[in-house]
Design an enzyme around this catalytic site. Structure first.
Site, short mmCIF file in Angstrom:
data_model
loop_
_atom_site.label_atom_id
_atom_site.label_comp_id
_atom_site.label_asym_id
_atom_site.label_seq_id
_atom_site.Cartn_x
_atom_site.Cartn_y
_atom_site.Cartn_z
N PRO A 89 1.03 -1.32 0.15
CA PRO A 89 0.08 -0.20 0.04
C PRO A 89 0.62 1.29 0.04
O PRO A 89 0.29 2.43 -0.32
CB PRO A 89 -0.76 0.02 1.32
CG PRO A 89 -0.99 -1.54 1.56
CD PRO A 89 0.39 -2.20 1.34
N GLU A 116 1.62 -7.99 8.93
CA GLU A 116 1.72 -6.72 9.31
C GLU A 116 2.58 -6.05 8.17
O GLU A 116 2.22 -4.86 7.78
CB GLU A 116 2.23 -6.49 10.67
CG GLU A 116 2.25 -4.86 11.05
CD GLU A 116 0.92 -4.23 11.28
OE1 GLU A 116 1.14 -2.94 10.95
OE2 GLU A 116 0.10 -5.05 11.32
N ARG A 154 -1.46 -8.17 -21.05
CA ARG A 154 -2.32 -7.84 -22.36
C ARG A 154 -1.48 -6.81 -23.26
O ARG A 154 -1.92 -6.54 -24.44
CB ARG A 154 -3.69 -7.27 -22.00
CG ARG A 154 -3.42 -6.11 -21.32
CD ARG A 154 -4.85 -5.48 -20.55
NE ARG A 154 -5.81 -5.33 -21.39
CZ ARG A 154 -6.16 -4.44 -22.35
NH1 ARG A 154 -5.49 -3.65 -22.12
NH2 ARG A 154 -7.09 -4.31 -23.18
N ASP A 169 -7.06 1.94 -25.40
CA ASP A 169 -7.43 1.82 -24.19
C ASP A 169 -7.47 3.08 -23.30
O ASP A 169 -6.80 4.22 -23.63
CB ASP A 169 -6.74 0.90 -23.28
CG ASP A 169 -7.12 -0.64 -23.68
OD1 ASP A 169 -7.83 -0.90 -24.19
OD2 ASP A 169 -6.13 -1.36 -23.41
#
Length: 254
Positions: A89, A116, A154, A169
């Site tokens: 994160p 953690e 992709r 895209d």
């Protein structure tokens, strides 16, 4: 491309790696996907890969030894060190531009943690990249790794049936993608825009570009700050903004 994933839960990747585009890419020989359970590299009789943090605190921290050893075994015969990506994160926000960058690599290694967090020495001395798919926390790095791998794979030449798909895209051009329509030309009372069935490729291309601009302005105006636009496109967009402002004032007056 070769992609290896270090994880405590390799079974999570079985369906993802064997299905759809990723499965077909492997059948074509364009992509090689593998998982490594780094618990197999634990250096203790209980095969533990985590321990309590120095200094106290809640949760458990992944030990450096199993992860270092697993990566070193994967890379021992390589002439060039691959990109080693930590899903975290705290990492750099993952974007289409990052996907395009990674798609040009020959070998990627993803590290998926649980608990953690990671021993800081993994960040400092092993990984080359830290990536995050959003400002939220999941139970582990497996799902984010799947997202990144799918996005990167992709873009490898030959993986998609239509090579222009990835080029147009959303985000690949810096803008959101234009609207798509297919048969029937009229569904209930909703019709496909006439220009798309006109057969005039130049006008269709111009319409799609303007629709991308309009959609980006309405949904993700922040992207326009860095988008490369012509002066004509900027003027057209300002005209649309002015028309929308007039429409909103008119509706508010009524």
């Amino acid at each position: 491309m070769k992609i290896d994933v270090l994880t405590l839960f390799p079974e999570m990747f079985e369906g993802v790696f064997s299905s759809s585009i990723l499965g077909k890419a492997q059948e074509k020989g364009l992509l090689q996907l593998g998982t490594v359970n780094f618990r197999d590299y634990a250096n203790n009789k209980h095969n533990t890969v985590d321990d309590y943090p120095y200094g106290g605190g809640g949760g458990m921290v992944l030990k450096p030894e199993p992860i270092f050893t697993a990566v070193e075994e994967l890379t021992s015969v390589l002439e060039q060190r691959p990109r080693i990506i930590l899903m975290c994160p705290q990492g750099e926000p993952f974007t289409q531009r990052k996907a395009e960058e990674l798609s040009r690599e020959k070998h990627l290694i993803f590290i998926c943690g649980h608990y953690e967090g990671y021993d800081e020495r993994i960040r400092e001395h092993l990984v080359t990249d830290e990536l995050s798919i959003g400002d939220y926390v999941l139970t582990g790095g497996e799902l984010p790794a799947m997202v990144v791998i799918d996005s990167v794979a992709r873009l490898i030449p030959g993986v998609l049936g239509n090579e222009t798909s990835a080029v147009t895209d959303s985000f690949s051009t810096g803008l959101l993608e234009y609207p798509h329509y297919t048969r029937p030309a009229k569904f209930r009372d909703w019709e496909v825009p006439d220009i798309l069935i006109s057969g005039h490729h130049g006008n269709i291309k111009d319409w799609r570009r303007k629709q991308s601009l309009l959609r980006t302005w309405k949904k993700r105006p922040d992207l326009l700050e860095h988008a490369v636009l012509t002066e004509e496109e900027r003027r057209w967009l300002e005209e649309q903004k002015a028309k929308e402002a007039v429409r909103q004032r008119s509706e508010g007056h009524e």
